[in-house]
Scaffold this motif. Structure first.
Motif, PDB file in Angstrom:
ATOM      1  N   ARG A 198     -37.567   2.340 -74.020  1.00 42.82           N
ATOM      2  CA  ARG A 198     -37.139   3.168 -75.149  1.00 42.82           C
ATOM      3  C   ARG A 198     -38.219   4.153 -75.569  1.00 42.82           C
ATOM      4  NH1 ARG A 198     -32.944   0.088 -78.827  1.00 42.82           N
ATOM      5  NH2 ARG A 198     -31.983  -1.199 -77.234  1.00 42.82           N
ATOM      6  N   LEU A 211     -40.760   5.345 -73.461  1.00 42.40           N
ATOM      7  CA  LEU A 211     -41.188   6.245 -72.383  1.00 42.40           C
ATOM      8  C   LEU A 211     -40.649   7.667 -72.523  1.00 42.40           C
ATOM      9  CD1 LEU A 211     -41.290   4.116 -69.116  1.00 42.40           C
ATOM     10  CD2 LEU A 211     -43.168   5.274 -70.260  1.00 42.40           C
ATOM     11  N   PRO A 212     -39.373   7.862 -72.816  1.00 44.32           N
ATOM     12  CA  PRO A 212     -38.893   9.247 -72.976  1.00 44.32           C
ATOM     13  C   PRO A 212     -39.591   9.991 -74.115  1.00 44.32           C
ATOM     14  CG  PRO A 212     -37.041   7.771 -72.704  1.00 44.32           C
ATOM     15  CD  PRO A 212     -38.258   6.917 -72.859  1.00 44.32           C
ATOM     16  N   MET A 254     -43.089  10.857 -72.681  1.00 41.76           N
ATOM     17  CA  MET A 254     -43.061  11.810 -71.569  1.00 41.76           C
ATOM     18  C   MET A 254     -42.592  13.197 -71.987  1.00 41.76           C
ATOM     19  SD  MET A 254     -41.645   9.367 -68.516  1.00 41.76           S
ATOM     20  CE  MET A 254     -41.229  10.756 -67.513  1.00 41.76           C
ATOM     21  N   PHE A 255     -41.660  13.281 -72.917  1.00 42.32           N
ATOM     22  CA  PHE A 255     -41.074  14.570 -73.281  1.00 42.32           C
ATOM     23  C   PHE A 255     -41.575  15.089 -74.622  1.00 42.32           C
ATOM     24  CE2 PHE A 255     -37.748  12.755 -70.454  1.00 42.32           C
ATOM     25  CZ  PHE A 255     -37.886  13.694 -69.444  1.00 42.32           C
ATOM     26  N   ARG A 256     -42.697  14.586 -75.106  1.00 39.24           N
ATOM     27  CA  ARG A 256     -43.235  15.046 -76.383  1.00 39.24           C
ATOM     28  C   ARG A 256     -43.620  16.517 -76.270  1.00 39.24           C
ATOM     29  NH1 ARG A 256     -47.844  11.581 -78.918  1.00 39.24           N
ATOM     30  NH2 ARG A 256     -46.110  10.139 -78.756  1.00 39.24           N
ATOM     31  N   LEU A 260     -26.505  14.540 -72.081  1.00 40.99           N
ATOM     32  CA  LEU A 260     -27.029  13.381 -72.803  1.00 40.99           C
ATOM     33  C   LEU A 260     -26.301  13.125 -74.121  1.00 40.99           C
ATOM     34  CD1 LEU A 260     -30.857  13.793 -72.136  1.00 40.99           C
ATOM     35  CD2 LEU A 260     -29.285  12.127 -71.138  1.00 40.99           C
ATOM     36  N   GLN A 307     -29.120  18.575 -72.224  1.00 41.52           N
ATOM     37  CA  GLN A 307     -28.882  18.144 -73.603  1.00 41.52           C
ATOM     38  C   GLN A 307     -27.400  17.853 -73.828  1.00 41.52           C
ATOM     39  OE1 GLN A 307     -30.409  20.998 -76.380  1.00 41.52           O
ATOM     40  NE2 GLN A 307     -32.547  20.614 -75.810  1.00 41.52           N
ATOM     41  N   LEU A 349     -35.626  19.992 -73.436  1.00 38.30           N
ATOM     42  CA  LEU A 349     -34.774  19.824 -72.261  1.00 38.30           C
ATOM     43  C   LEU A 349     -33.863  21.039 -72.102  1.00 38.30           C
ATOM     44  CD1 LEU A 349     -33.712  16.108 -72.743  1.00 38.30           C
ATOM     45  CD2 LEU A 349     -35.396  16.998 -71.146  1.00 38.30           C
TER      46      LEU A 349
END
Length: 94
Positions: free
Chosen positions: A13, A15-16, A19-21, A33, A30, A25
């Motif tokens: 939960r 990791l995204p 990683m995407f801070r 998702l 988007q 997208l």
């Protein structure tokens, strides 16, 4: 065991977020998702609708009633109660 399960749940939960801070997208991703929860819920509910009782029409009528009430803009409790009312009437007459 509980702490281990918490860590195993926490890692995928977080990791995204890590990683995407600071990154945005693409709009297509988007959109995809945003629809994942609806697709997952539909995939979980649809088979149950067909196998709720031996009479397949029982599930189909209940799902149709819930869809109509939800389409009219009612909240979740009203949708559930409306579906129950329709299925109660169906079971009384058929």
């Amino acid at each position: 065991m509980i702490i281990g399960m918490g860590i195993v749940t926490f890692i995928p939960r977080m990791l995204p977020f890590i990683m995407f801070r600071g990154k945005e997208l693409p709009p297509f991703l988007q959109g995809v998702l945003k629809n994942v929860p609806y697709a997952t819920l539909g995939a979980l509910i649809f088979p149950a609708v067909l196998y709720i009782q031996e009479d397949i029409w029982y599930g189909v009528i209940g799902a149709l009633a819930a869809f109509v009430v939800a389409f009219l803009g009612a909240n979740v409790i009203v949708v559930v109660m409306g579906s129950i009312a329709v299925l109660s009437a169906y079971s009384l007459f058929f």
